[in-house]
Design a protein around this motif. Structure first.
Motif, mmCIF file in Angstrom:
data_model
loop_
_atom_site.group_PDB
_atom_site.id
_atom_site.type_symbol
_atom_site.label_atom_id
_atom_site.label_comp_id
_atom_site.label_asym_id
_atom_site.label_seq_id
_atom_site.Cartn_x
_atom_site.Cartn_y
_atom_site.Cartn_z
ATOM 1 N N ARG A 1 0.841 -1.213 0.000
ATOM 2 C CA ARG A 1 0.000 0.000 0.000
ATOM 3 C C ARG A 1 0.870 1.255 0.000
ATOM 4 O O ARG A 1 0.627 2.201 -0.754
ATOM 5 C CB ARG A 1 -0.944 0.004 1.199
ATOM 6 N N VAL A 2 1.894 1.248 0.840
ATOM 7 C CA VAL A 2 2.807 2.395 0.890
ATOM 8 C C VAL A 2 3.531 2.537 -0.450
ATOM 9 O O VAL A 2 3.695 3.648 -0.959
ATOM 10 C CB VAL A 2 3.798 2.252 2.069
ATOM 11 N N CYS A 3 3.931 1.430 -1.033
ATOM 12 C CA CYS A 3 4.618 1.471 -2.333
ATOM 13 C C CYS A 3 3.718 2.092 -3.394
ATOM 14 O O CYS A 3 4.165 2.926 -4.197
ATOM 15 C CB CYS A 3 5.031 0.068 -2.761
ATOM 16 N N ARG A 4 2.465 1.698 -3.418
ATOM 17 C CA ARG A 4 1.535 2.264 -4.397
ATOM 18 C C ARG A 4 1.317 3.749 -4.151
ATOM 19 O O ARG A 4 1.262 4.543 -5.092
ATOM 20 C CB ARG A 4 0.219 1.504 -4.358
ATOM 21 N N GLU A 5 1.191 4.133 -2.886
ATOM 22 C CA GLU A 5 1.013 5.555 -2.551
ATOM 23 C C GLU A 5 2.180 6.396 -3.040
ATOM 24 O O GLU A 5 2.006 7.560 -3.391
ATOM 25 C CB GLU A 5 0.853 5.729 -1.033
ATOM 26 N N HIS A 6 3.379 5.825 -3.052
ATOM 27 C CA HIS A 6 4.583 6.543 -3.477
ATOM 28 C C HIS A 6 4.907 6.324 -4.953
ATOM 29 O O HIS A 6 5.945 6.780 -5.432
ATOM 30 C CB HIS A 6 5.778 6.141 -2.602
ATOM 31 N N GLY A 7 4.061 5.597 -5.672
ATOM 32 C CA GLY A 7 4.267 5.392 -7.097
ATOM 33 C C GLY A 7 5.425 4.483 -7.451
ATOM 34 O O GLY A 7 6.024 4.632 -8.521
ATOM 35 N N CYS A 8 5.749 3.552 -6.593
ATOM 36 C CA CYS A 8 6.870 2.649 -6.871
ATOM 37 C C CYS A 8 6.630 1.841 -8.146
ATOM 38 O O CYS A 8 5.507 1.424 -8.426
ATOM 39 C CB CYS A 8 7.086 1.687 -5.703
ATOM 40 N N THR A 9 7.700 1.621 -8.879
ATOM 41 C CA THR A 9 7.610 0.846 -10.110
ATOM 42 C C THR A 9 7.662 -0.656 -9.861
ATOM 43 O O THR A 9 7.136 -1.436 -10.646
ATOM 44 C CB THR A 9 8.760 1.215 -11.064
ATOM 45 N N LYS A 10 8.305 -1.060 -8.776
ATOM 46 C CA LYS A 10 8.423 -2.484 -8.457
ATOM 47 C C LYS A 10 8.778 -2.643 -6.994
ATOM 48 O O LYS A 10 9.202 -1.698 -6.327
ATOM 49 C CB LYS A 10 9.480 -3.160 -9.326
ATOM 50 N N VAL A 11 8.608 -3.861 -6.523
ATOM 51 C CA VAL A 11 9.013 -4.228 -5.169
ATOM 52 C C VAL A 11 10.022 -5.360 -5.291
ATOM 53 O O VAL A 11 9.745 -6.383 -5.923
ATOM 54 C CB VAL A 11 7.811 -4.696 -4.324
ATOM 55 N N VAL A 12 11.180 -5.167 -4.704
ATOM 56 C CA VAL A 12 12.217 -6.192 -4.670
ATOM 57 C C VAL A 12 12.215 -6.773 -3.261
ATOM 58 O O VAL A 12 12.292 -6.037 -2.279
ATOM 59 C CB VAL A 12 13.606 -5.587 -4.991
ATOM 60 N N LEU A 13 12.087 -8.076 -3.172
ATOM 61 C CA LEU A 13 12.038 -8.755 -1.884
ATOM 62 C C LEU A 13 13.215 -9.728 -1.838
ATOM 63 O O LEU A 13 13.347 -10.572 -2.717
ATOM 64 C CB LEU A 13 10.710 -9.504 -1.760
ATOM 65 N N LEU A 14 14.052 -9.584 -0.842
ATOM 66 C CA LEU A 14 15.193 -10.479 -0.686
ATOM 67 C C LEU A 14 14.868 -11.549 0.353
ATOM 68 O O LEU A 14 14.263 -11.265 1.375
ATOM 69 C CB LEU A 14 16.431 -9.697 -0.248
ATOM 70 N N SER A 15 15.279 -12.770 0.072
ATOM 71 C CA SER A 15 15.016 -13.876 0.978
ATOM 72 C C SER A 15 16.169 -14.870 0.885
ATOM 73 O O SER A 15 16.707 -15.104 -0.206
ATOM 74 C CB SER A 15 13.702 -14.564 0.590
#
Length: 129
Positions: free
Chosen positions: A85-99
């Motif tokens: 939700r925060v990413c969308r509010e800030h207009g992020c182009t992608k989410v990178v998740l490290l695991s």
């Protein structure tokens, strides 16, 4: 909680002042899921500047951890949902998740939520010894 991610690592030290700085940061977030007064999960979100797509950042998720006794009860889904939700509010182009490569059950969970482990490959070089 972070010892669940990297057991027996003597360098883990969560500093209250660092958490307080995150609270006031515009591009860094620490989300916590609390149930019955106990912290059962947490994730760090960093919004990173990017030069490729106008003024839109990308997001980096790190240190997602859910207490083993709370797994399967929606904590991880809630934490990732809040981060997204925060990413969308800030207009992020992608989410990178490290695991960690050994966390196969977590990878299955991430894939169920739409994350793909076959799009990119992550490389790490630890500088802290």
């Amino acid at each position: 909680m972070y010892e669940l991610l990297v057991p027996h690592n003597p360098r883990i030290r969560v500093l209250l002042e660092r958490l307080e700085r995150l609270r006031g940061a515009a591009d860094d977030f620490c989300f916590v899921d609390e149930r019955d007064g106990q912290v059962v999960g947490t994730v760090l979100l960093h919004l990173c500047p990017d030069v490729m797509f106008e003024d839109r950042p990308y997001a980096l998720l790190e240190n997602l951890v859910v207490d083993p006794g709370a797994r399967g009860r929606g904590s991880g889904r809630a934490l990732l949902g809040q981060a997204e939700r925060v990413c969308r509010e800030h207009g992020c182009t992608k989410v990178v998740l490290l695991s960690g490569v050994h966390r196969t059950a977590a990878h299955t969970f991430f894939e169920r939520l739409g994350y793909s482990g076959s799009v990119s490959r992550a490389f790490k070089k630890y500088l802290l010894r």
